[in-house]
Scaffold this active site. Structure first.
Site, mmCIF file in Angstrom:
data_model
loop_
_atom_site.group_PDB
_atom_site.id
_atom_site.type_symbol
_atom_site.label_atom_id
_atom_site.label_comp_id
_atom_site.label_asym_id
_atom_site.label_seq_id
_atom_site.Cartn_x
_atom_site.Cartn_y
_atom_site.Cartn_z
ATOM 1 N N HIS A 17 11.967 11.256 -38.437
ATOM 2 C CA HIS A 17 12.027 10.547 -39.721
ATOM 3 C C HIS A 17 11.959 11.543 -40.876
ATOM 4 O O HIS A 17 12.711 11.437 -41.845
ATOM 5 C CB HIS A 17 10.843 9.573 -39.872
ATOM 6 C CG HIS A 17 10.832 8.434 -38.926
ATOM 7 N ND1 HIS A 17 9.722 8.111 -38.181
ATOM 8 C CD2 HIS A 17 11.782 7.512 -38.612
ATOM 9 C CE1 HIS A 17 9.988 7.038 -37.445
ATOM 10 N NE2 HIS A 17 11.230 6.660 -37.685
ATOM 11 N N LYS A 41 5.862 -8.329 -35.184
ATOM 12 C CA LYS A 41 5.441 -7.170 -34.401
ATOM 13 C C LYS A 41 3.940 -6.943 -34.563
ATOM 14 O O LYS A 41 3.331 -7.395 -35.525
ATOM 15 C CB LYS A 41 6.187 -5.914 -34.862
ATOM 16 C CG LYS A 41 7.654 -5.895 -34.504
ATOM 17 C CD LYS A 41 8.266 -4.566 -34.886
ATOM 18 C CE LYS A 41 9.727 -4.498 -34.479
ATOM 19 N NZ LYS A 41 10.305 -3.182 -34.795
ATOM 20 N N ARG A 90 20.233 8.244 -33.620
ATOM 21 C CA ARG A 90 19.927 9.221 -32.571
ATOM 22 C C ARG A 90 21.011 9.262 -31.508
ATOM 23 O O ARG A 90 21.302 10.315 -30.964
ATOM 24 C CB ARG A 90 18.599 8.877 -31.892
ATOM 25 C CG ARG A 90 17.392 9.050 -32.779
ATOM 26 C CD ARG A 90 16.174 8.479 -32.128
ATOM 27 N NE ARG A 90 16.401 7.045 -31.929
ATOM 28 C CZ ARG A 90 15.481 6.161 -31.628
ATOM 29 N NH1 ARG A 90 14.254 6.548 -31.429
ATOM 30 N NH2 ARG A 90 15.761 4.890 -31.502
ATOM 31 N N SER A 129 9.119 6.412 -32.577
ATOM 32 C CA SER A 129 7.720 6.049 -32.814
ATOM 33 C C SER A 129 7.100 5.418 -31.577
ATOM 34 O O SER A 129 5.933 5.678 -31.254
ATOM 35 C CB SER A 129 7.621 5.078 -33.992
ATOM 36 O OG SER A 129 8.013 5.702 -35.182
#
Length: 164
Positions: A17, A41, A90, A129
């Site tokens: 990040h 979440k 990514r 993460s």
């Protein structure tokens, strides 16, 4: 002035990040890093804790602002009159998901908000993460993934000390 929003959960912020943030800070006059609050979440860190970690990690960058927002990111963009979303990629699998989200955001913003993609530097292509959280939960060394400050905060959340 060219302003972009870089939204994400950042739970926690990783070196990947930070790589995106640093590179984007050179491309835009101002970059607003927005901690997205998703009530569906169960994050490890509160929005305020994530904002604090991002501010610490980006303290050397003068054109970065950090904020948090609960709701649609296009609504945040509309409120702040920002037309550009920034997203990191990514792998190809990220692209398929992010493409659909960017097209949805553009359509639901009445073609007001566009998305710009930056590919993650190869050294961070494996990093997420969720991987950091999982590795740390088993007492793994996450020092290659996050800043020392963030590593300490993650270890504290899992209730143990780890030399950083």
């Amino acid at each position: 002035m060219k302003i972009a929003v870089y939204p994400g959960s950042f739970d926690p912020i990783t070196l990947g990040h930070i790589d995106i943030i640093k590179r984007a800070s050179e491309m835009f006059d101002k970059l607003v890093v927005v901690v997205s609050v998703n009530t569906a979440k169960s994050p490890l860190f509160s929005p305020d804790e994530r904002v604090k970690m991002i501010r610490e990690a980006t303290a050397d960058l003068t054109n970065i602002e950090v904020d948090s927002y609960e709701g649609l990111i296009i609504d945040y963009c509309k409120e702040k009159n920002i037309k550009i979303l920034l997203r990191g990629l990514r792998a190809i699998t990220d692209f398929e998901y992010e493409l659909q989200i960017s097209q949805t955001n553009r359509a639901f913003s009445h073609n007001e908000v566009d998305t710009v993609f930056l590919t993650t530097s190869l050294e961070y292509a494996y990093l997420s993460s969720s991987t950091v959280r999982e590795f740390a939960s088993f007492h793994g060394d996450i020092s290659r993934c996050v800043t020392p400050y963030v590593a300490q905060k993650v270890y504290e959340k899992y209730g143990y000390e780890h030399k950083v």
